[in-house]
Design an enzyme around this catalytic site. Structure first.
Site, PDB file in Angstrom:
ATOM      1  N   TYR A  15       0.852  -1.192   0.000  1.00  0.00           N
ATOM      2  CA  TYR A  15       0.000   0.000   0.000  1.00  0.00           C
ATOM      3  C   TYR A  15       0.887   1.242   0.000  1.00  0.00           C
ATOM      4  CZ  TYR A  15      -4.188  -2.800   0.887  1.00  0.00           C
ATOM      5  OH  TYR A  15      -5.239  -3.679   0.775  1.00  0.00           O
ATOM      6  N   GLU A  16       0.425   2.305  -0.674  1.00  0.00           N
ATOM      7  CA  GLU A  16       1.264   3.488  -0.867  1.00  0.00           C
ATOM      8  C   GLU A  16       1.569   4.234   0.431  1.00  0.00           C
ATOM      9  OE1 GLU A  16      -1.111   5.446  -3.735  1.00  0.00           O
ATOM     10  OE2 GLU A  16      -2.425   6.395  -2.281  1.00  0.00           O
ATOM     11  N   SER A  17       0.856   3.904   1.496  1.00  0.00           N
ATOM     12  CA  SER A  17       1.162   4.481   2.798  1.00  0.00           C
ATOM     13  C   SER A  17       2.489   3.964   3.337  1.00  0.00           C
ATOM     14  CB  SER A  17       0.038   4.147   3.786  1.00  0.00           C
ATOM     15  OG  SER A  17      -0.182   2.749   3.814  1.00  0.00           O
TER      16      SER A  17
END
Lengths: 294, 290
Positions: B89-91
């Site tokens: 996930y881009e987080s």
């Protein structure tokens, strides 16, 4: 050395009309209470910077604090659109909003350049997209070693960066853990910084994977329990998903939004609400120490 | 990432009964016949879409996951046939193993279950950009015949849009640097358009050779899954071509929901119907996530 002060004092000292202001926090640790304090102090003509403008930026834009937004994704995560943001872009309400639009990779690299003291960053991005045609801060650059066509984006150096963290010690050293996003870069890129924290403790215990910002890299620290609500603070409280859902109908309607602003942000300055219980909708958003003494 | 909730209305497709496979000689038709026999409950077109999208992911792959429909599909794959799928996930969560569907790309459950949590600059610069990630799984507000994606504005004037959408998020570089891209989107004439109003993320540009000319290292969209069927780019023209029809869907329905003259594969197949196991897993996931 970071000075530990109240949130209203910190915002009054650090955030001025016309400033470039970044509030960062990637889903986790969003400095919502500080954003609402900026609304309460009626700051104007701000250039707001944030990778993922979500509810707190919707509130600040709707309240008329911003003249420009530098961003890469504006939405209500898991719910839909930001209606105050859309109203500002599509109908200039309450004031026109200029956009400077990037991708996440571009924004992250702009902060890295800013933190590194470099004028720009290089990445393999944006090529073939329509973004460079509309965003002046995306330029082609040729690698001097390989000849590869890449993209340059200028450093972001906000006047003020505001982030939220779990803890600080009494000397003002800050510790955050879990998803820490781009906060270290955003703080180090800024001329001034404010970190709101869940609690000030006597001593920071080491934590695996934690980011520590030494006190001499931070301008002000303010203790604001639940200051990231309705986002979450890992090991303190969960994300208030109901708030994000409840925001949608409030934000769709100018009158409903204005009422919300009067009741839950501006009223907070005159009569601070008692500590917010767990959960609660947008009505429970007033920071616990609004208007408190320093 | 793109938010499906911000997309203009999509066709309300009623629950579709299972239709027996029409091509008993093919492997997929045989699977469909078996699945149909195993499936005892009706399903919706949306459920078929998520299940078809999940099936495209294989165990051991690393997958950069967009929020919304892609996240549903990726989490379903982990709960069914691909438990060792690596979700990114881009987080900054690498190898997240959520036990419920996350509402955002940065829910606490993603960080708590991840193999590693890294900063946002690191996830884009060290993990995505060098081409370490197998599949980028994206949504779209508009998708065109060459698989270009728009999540920025609806309308021809960027400065005065008919609808302001959330914007790019991580998608442009996911579409650039992942080895392959899958797209999942509800199909209608509003979403499947001849040419997108704004190219947020590049698919196959305007046709053959465009990705190479632009210096885009990944293969781009190799699979598009909708609530009506499955599309793949034609090897020569790079135009999205219908290769599978979902059970109960007629070809005319797909044509009616496509904003260009639809190319159909010579060996058009039927998507195998959902199994009970897939439906139970999907419903448990979406119920827990809501």
């Amino acid at each position: 050395m970071a000075e530990i002060v109240s949130l209203p004092d910190a915002v009054a000292d650090l955030v001025h009309d016309g400033d470039v202001v970044a509030l960062e926090g990637f889903t986790h640790l969003i400095p919502v209470a500080a954003g609402q304090e900026i609304i309460r102090q009626r700051r104007r003509d701000l250039t707001l910077v944030r990778m993922t403008p979500d509810i707190v930026y919707d509130q600040m834009i709707g309240a008329g604090c911003a003249r420009k937004l530098i961003f890469s994704w504006g939405g209500n995560p898991g719910v839909g659109s930001l209606h105050r943001f859309r109203d500002a872009v599509q109908h200039a309400w309450p004031v026109p909003l200029e956009l400077e639009e990037h991708s996440h990779a571009g924004m992250a690299n702009r902060y890295v350049a800013g933190a590194s003291g470099l004028p720009f960053a290089v990445l393999r991005g944006y090529r073939g997209t329509d973004l460079p045609a509309h965003t002046a801060t995306i330029k082609p650059i040729t690698c001097p070693f390989t000849g590869e066509q890449l993209v340059a984006v200028p450093a972001l150096n906000p006047d003020v960066t505001i982030v939220h963290a779990q803890r600080a010690d009494r000397a003002g050293n800050v510790q955050m853990w879990g998803i820490t996003g781009v906060q270290k870069e955003a703080v180090l890129a800024a001329r001034r910084s404010l970190v709101t924290v869940e609690e000030v403790v006597a001593e920071l215990e080491p934590r695996p994977g934690a980011v520590v910002l030494p006190t001499w890299a931070v301008t002000r620290v303010a203790e604001v329990p639940r200051g990231a609500h309705p986002s979450y603070a890992q090991d303190y409280y969960e994300r208030d998903n109901d708030y994000y859902q409840a925001w949608d109908p409030i934000s769709r309607d100018r009158d409903a939004f204005t009422r919300w602003l009067d009741e839950h942000v501006f009223a907070g300055a005159a009569s601070p609400q008692p500590a917010v219980s767990a959960g609660g909708g947008p009505g429970a958003s007033t920071p616990t120490n609004a208007g408190s003494t320093s | 990432m793109s938010q499906s909730a911000s997309v203009p209305a999509t066709p309300a497709t009623p629950a579709t009964p299972a239709t027996p496979a029409t091509r008993p000689d093919s492997a997929s038709a045989a699977a469909a016949a078996e699945s149909t026999a195993n499936s005892t409950v009706a399903w919706t077109a949306d459920e078929m879409m998520s299940i078809a999208a999940a099936r495209a992911l294989r165990g051991g792959m690393s997958c950069f996951v967009g929020i919304g429909l892609p996240s549903t599909a990726a989490n379903l794959a982990r709960r069914t046939h691909a438990p060792d799928l690596v979700l990114i996930y881009e987080s900054g969560c690498l190898g997240a193993k959520p036990d419920r569907l996350p509402l955002s790309i940065g829910d606490g459950v993603l960080a708590e279950t991840a193999d590693a949590v890294v900063s946002v600059p690191e996830v884009f610069n060290y993990w995505l950009q060098p081409g370490r990630i197998d599949v980028g799984f994206l949504g779209a507000a508009q998708l065109d015949r060459f698989g270009n994606i728009n999540t920025t504005v609806i309308g021809s004037d960027y400065a005065d849009p008919a609808v302001r959408l959330p914007g790019a998020g991580g998608a442009p570089e996911i579409a650039t640097s992942c080895r392959e891209v899958f797209v999942v989107v509800r199909q209608s004439r509003r979403t499947f358009v001849e040419q997108v109003d704004f190219v947020t993320s590049v698919g196959h540009g305007r046709g053959p050779g465009d990705r190479a000319r632009l210096g885009l290292p990944g293969a781009g969209p190799v699979l598009v899954i909708t609530d009506l069927g499955v599309f793949r780019p034609d090897p020569d023209t790079r135009e999205l071509t219908l290769t599978e029809l979902h059970p109960g869907v007629e070809l005319d329905q797909v044509r009616a929901a496509t904003g260009w003259e639809l190319a159909v594969a010579a060996d058009l197949a039927r998507t195998p119907a959902p199994t009970d196991q897939e439906l139970i897993a999907l419903r448990a996931l979406t119920k827990a996530g809501s």
